[in-house]
Design a protein around this motif. Structure first.
Motif, short mmCIF file in Angstrom:
data_model
loop_
_atom_site.label_atom_id
_atom_site.label_comp_id
_atom_site.label_asym_id
_atom_site.label_seq_id
_atom_site.Cartn_x
_atom_site.Cartn_y
_atom_site.Cartn_z
N THR A 163 23.90 85.80 23.50
CA THR A 163 24.13 87.14 24.02
C THR A 163 23.15 88.07 23.30
N PRO A 164 22.83 89.22 23.88
CA PRO A 164 21.87 90.12 23.22
C PRO A 164 22.54 90.93 22.11
N GLY A 201 24.88 86.41 18.65
CA GLY A 201 24.10 85.45 19.43
C GLY A 201 22.86 85.01 18.69
N ARG A 202 22.22 85.99 18.08
CA ARG A 202 20.98 85.71 17.36
C ARG A 202 21.23 84.75 16.20
N LEU A 226 18.41 95.99 23.58
CA LEU A 226 16.95 95.96 23.48
C LEU A 226 16.50 95.61 22.06
N GLY A 227 17.26 96.13 21.07
CA GLY A 227 16.94 95.78 19.68
C GLY A 227 17.15 94.30 19.42
N ALA A 228 18.26 93.76 19.96
CA ALA A 228 18.54 92.33 19.78
C ALA A 228 17.46 91.48 20.46
N ASP A 239 12.20 85.93 16.31
CA ASP A 239 12.73 84.69 15.71
C ASP A 239 12.29 83.45 16.47
N ASN A 240 12.17 83.58 17.78
CA ASN A 240 12.04 82.38 18.62
C ASN A 240 10.76 82.46 19.46
#
Ligand code: ADP
Ligand code: MG
Length: 263
Positions: free
Chosen positions: A148-149, A153-154, A197-199, A206-207
């Motif tokens: 999820t954003p 989730g991250r 948007l930040g996520a 990261d990916n």
């Protein structure tokens, strides 16, 4: 047969929804799809609306040595689509996780042999490492992450990726396992919030190169169809979600991609 595990080490980040969304789309395109429900909470099994005979679940694979042909024997066809079958999950799986057996993590791979499926999707639990996820990684050609954003989730993707890196480094069982991408789900497409948007930016950092598009939009019908144990694609309000999964299926299973003229 191509086998993909859907993973994250957090719960509530869309693993089961993405497993079923991709599975339903591929089944509609004519692929014979098999879903393995490795989660003790068995969300995918319930949502797919199958009736599970007592004891006839994935635990019968992971807890026994004689497993040749077991996936084919245990699979049930979902009312969602005749091409969509599932090897059911069970709460009993939790006990296997705490008392893993010798060679146990090789059983799932063996049990899939000879199953008449073109595509196998493994819905996994959000555990750190452990017997169930090791069984899935050993049996898979590739792994897809969902998020999820948001921060949860991250983190879930970050931890899952570091677990996969350890598996690849330490286990000789499946040297060819590949990372197929990161799916973003519950994306607020009507008003993309600053948090989302930040996520997204953080996930991109990261990916590197792994984020897949389109994102799966947030729609209330997804949750309500889960409660009704039906597929959201049967409702007009679910069509944007279906369309997003179709876009992902085109990239991830090119053999079943829509023709460009119909896309
Ligand atoms: N695109 C979406 N729109 C709205 N709700 C969603 C969407 N995707 C997932 N959900 C809801 O979010 C919750 C968590 O999703 P789920 O797939 O069960 O996550 P996980 O398997 O990672 O625990 C569920 O209630 C599900 O119905
Ligand atoms: Mg789940």
């Amino acid at each position: 047969m191509e086998t993909t595990t859907i993973a994250s080490e957090k719960g509530g980040v869309g693993k089961s929804t993405c497993t079923l969304g991709l599975g339903a789309e591929l089944a509609r395109r004519g692929a014979r799809v098999g879903i393995i429900d490795l989660d003790p909470r068995s969300t995918a099994t319930t949502w797919l609306g199958v009736d599970v005979p007592p004891g006839e679940h994935i635990g019968a694979i992971l807890g026994q040595d004689d497993v040749a042909g077991a996936a084919a024997d245990l699979a049930l066809t979902s009312p969602w689509h005749p091409n969509l079958t599932v090897v059911p999950g069970s709460r009993d799986l939790a006990a296997l996780e705490t008392a893993p057996q010798e060679y146990g993590d090789l059983r799932l791979r063996r049990a899939l042999e000879g199953w008449d499926r073109d595509v196998v999707l493994i819905d996994s639990p959000n555990r750190q490492g452990g017997f169930l996820i090791r069984s899935a990684l050993t049996a898979s050609d590739r792994i897809l992450y969902t998020t999820t954003p948001d921060e949860d989730g991250r983190t879930g993707v970050e931890w899952a990726r570091s677990n996969v890196a350890r598996f690849r480094q330490l286990s000789p069982l499946n040297p060819d396992l590949r990372e197929a991408g990161v799916i973003i789900t519950r994306w607020p497409d009507t008003i993309a919030t600053r948090d989302a948007l930040g996520a997204l930016e953080a996930l991109e950092q990261d990916n590197d190169g792994l984020l897949l598009r389109p994102f799966i939009p947030e729609r209330v019908i997804v949750r309500s169809s889960r409660a009704g144990e039906v597929w959201w694609g049967d409702y007009v309000k679910g069509l944007p979600v279906v369309e997003a999964f179709a876009g992902l299926a085109d990239q991830l299973w090119p053999a079943y991609a829509r023709l460009e003229s119909e896309a």
